[in-house]
Scaffold this motif. Sequence first.
Motif, PDB file in Angstrom:
ATOM      1  N   GLY A  85       0.814  -1.205   0.000  1.00 24.85           N
ATOM      2  CA  GLY A  85       0.000   0.000   0.000  1.00 24.85           C
ATOM      3  C   GLY A  85       0.847   1.254   0.000  1.00 24.85           C
ATOM      4  O   GLY A  85       0.539   2.237  -0.693  1.00 24.85           O
ATOM      5  N   PHE A  86       1.920   1.241   0.787  1.00 24.37           N
ATOM      6  CA  PHE A  86       2.813   2.401   0.836  1.00 24.37           C
ATOM      7  C   PHE A  86       3.409   2.661  -0.542  1.00 24.37           C
ATOM      8  O   PHE A  86       3.429   3.811  -1.014  1.00 24.37           O
ATOM      9  N   ARG A  87       3.883   1.614  -1.192  1.00 24.92           N
ATOM     10  CA  ARG A  87       4.501   1.770  -2.512  1.00 24.92           C
ATOM     11  C   ARG A  87       3.501   2.329  -3.517  1.00 24.92           C
ATOM     12  O   ARG A  87       3.834   3.208  -4.333  1.00 24.92           O
ATOM     13  N   ARG A  88       2.286   1.869  -3.456  1.00 28.40           N
ATOM     14  CA  ARG A  88       1.264   2.318  -4.401  1.00 28.40           C
ATOM     15  C   ARG A  88       1.014   3.821  -4.248  1.00 28.40           C
ATOM     16  O   ARG A  88       0.977   4.558  -5.245  1.00 28.40           O
ATOM     17  N   VAL A  89       0.856   4.280  -3.007  1.00 28.13           N
ATOM     18  CA  VAL A  89       0.592   5.699  -2.777  1.00 28.13           C
ATOM     19  C   VAL A  89       1.814   6.536  -3.152  1.00 28.13           C
ATOM     20  O   VAL A  89       1.690   7.594  -3.786  1.00 28.13           O
ATOM     21  N   ALA A  90       3.002   6.084  -2.753  1.00 32.19           N
ATOM     22  CA  ALA A  90       4.220   6.828  -3.084  1.00 32.19           C
ATOM     23  C   ALA A  90       4.392   6.958  -4.591  1.00 32.19           C
ATOM     24  O   ALA A  90       4.716   8.037  -5.107  1.00 32.19           O
ATOM     25  N   ASP A  91       4.160   5.867  -5.307  1.00 31.66           N
ATOM     26  CA  ASP A  91       4.274   5.918  -6.762  1.00 31.66           C
ATOM     27  C   ASP A  91       3.252   6.875  -7.364  1.00 31.66           C
ATOM     28  O   ASP A  91       3.564   7.638  -8.287  1.00 31.66           O
ATOM     29  N   ASP A  92       2.033   6.838  -6.851  1.00 38.52           N
ATOM     30  CA  ASP A  92       0.987   7.726  -7.375  1.00 38.52           C
ATOM     31  C   ASP A  92       1.359   9.193  -7.185  1.00 38.52           C
ATOM     32  O   ASP A  92       1.004  10.047  -8.013  1.00 38.52           O
ATOM     33  N   LEU A  93       2.069   9.492  -6.092  1.00 36.65           N
ATOM     34  CA  LEU A  93       2.447  10.874  -5.793  1.00 36.65           C
ATOM     35  C   LEU A  93       3.797  11.261  -6.390  1.00 36.65           C
ATOM     36  O   LEU A  93       4.222  12.414  -6.262  1.00 36.65           O
ATOM     37  N   GLY A  94       4.467  10.301  -7.014  1.00 36.12           N
ATOM     38  CA  GLY A  94       5.785  10.575  -7.566  1.00 36.12           C
ATOM     39  C   GLY A  94       6.868  10.714  -6.518  1.00 36.12           C
ATOM     40  O   GLY A  94       7.899  11.360  -6.751  1.00 36.12           O
ATOM     41  N   LEU A  95       6.670  10.092  -5.364  1.00 36.05           N
ATOM     42  CA  LEU A  95       7.641  10.159  -4.277  1.00 36.05           C
ATOM     43  C   LEU A  95       8.649   9.019  -4.397  1.00 36.05           C
ATOM     44  O   LEU A  95       8.267   7.845  -4.443  1.00 36.05           O
ATOM     45  N   ARG A  96       9.915   9.351  -4.425  1.00 34.43           N
ATOM     46  CA  ARG A  96      10.964   8.334  -4.346  1.00 34.43           C
ATOM     47  C   ARG A  96      11.166   7.929  -2.886  1.00 34.43           C
ATOM     48  O   ARG A  96      10.862   8.697  -1.964  1.00 34.43           O
ATOM     49  N   VAL A  97      11.654   6.737  -2.691  1.00 33.51           N
ATOM     50  CA  VAL A  97      12.030   6.281  -1.351  1.00 33.51           C
ATOM     51  C   VAL A  97      13.556   6.318  -1.296  1.00 33.51           C
ATOM     52  O   VAL A  97      14.229   5.479  -1.901  1.00 33.51           O
ATOM     53  N   SER A  98      14.077   7.314  -0.604  1.00 32.21           N
ATOM     54  CA  SER A  98      15.531   7.503  -0.603  1.00 32.21           C
ATOM     55  C   SER A  98      16.239   6.349   0.087  1.00 32.21           C
ATOM     56  O   SER A  98      17.320   5.919  -0.331  1.00 32.21           O
TER      57      SER A  98
END
Length: 247
Positions: free
Chosen positions: A46-59
């Motif tokens: 779920g976290f990955r899905r939302v981050a991807d939708d927002l264009g957020l990279r995971v540093s």
Amino acid sequence: MSTPISVQLYTVRDALAADRDAVLRRLAGIGYAAVEPYDPTADPEGFRRVADDLGLRVSATHAYALLTEDTNAVLDAIATIGTDLAIVPGGIPHEEFTTPDGLRRTADLLNGLAERAAGHGVRIGYHNHWWEIEPRIDGMHALEALADLLAPEVFLEIDTYWAAVGGADVPALLGRLAGRVLALHVKDGPVVKGEPHTAVGAGAMPVPAVLAAAPDAWRVVELDECATDVFIALADSHAYLTSLEAR
């Protein structure tokens, strides 16, 4: 600096527990283009899905669970959220940083984790507080002595504020650890234990000199405790760091 400014999600832990997706949207709205989670096992899909939708990279992600839970399951979760950098953020007894034998045990632990993580395509790092800086081993800060014992693939995330609280000249420390440091925790405040943090740029830290000493490292804003509204402080921090990059 080619990587975007990131934010350690522990900063907004209370709001995150209430509504994760709304918090991620708000951080993206401020201008953060990357985040650093602190619990990769909490709904990684779920976290990955939302981050991807927002264009957020995971540093990167902090991963205390590597010390307490099934390592393979934690490493799978880390891969799922979309990063190959996993950071041990503590959990090792403070006393281990006061003797050469303790440092050897700590290095063996981290090197062993790194060997296991490599099979999952993940690198292991370590994040300091003040207790890895205050002790001196062979004339060096304990963290520096530890670095000499770590396998080459093990990296450091230097918490610049806690390094200063521990007595380090932070730019000089970063210079000596060059090549080992992949990320910085950038925070500000009075540089006193127990006092709340401020927006980056509003405290006593020599932020420009610190950043110049590790120009290629991720900049990760973290405010452990904040005396003002935390989202305003995060917005002010992002604006300040962006202004430095523009100079």
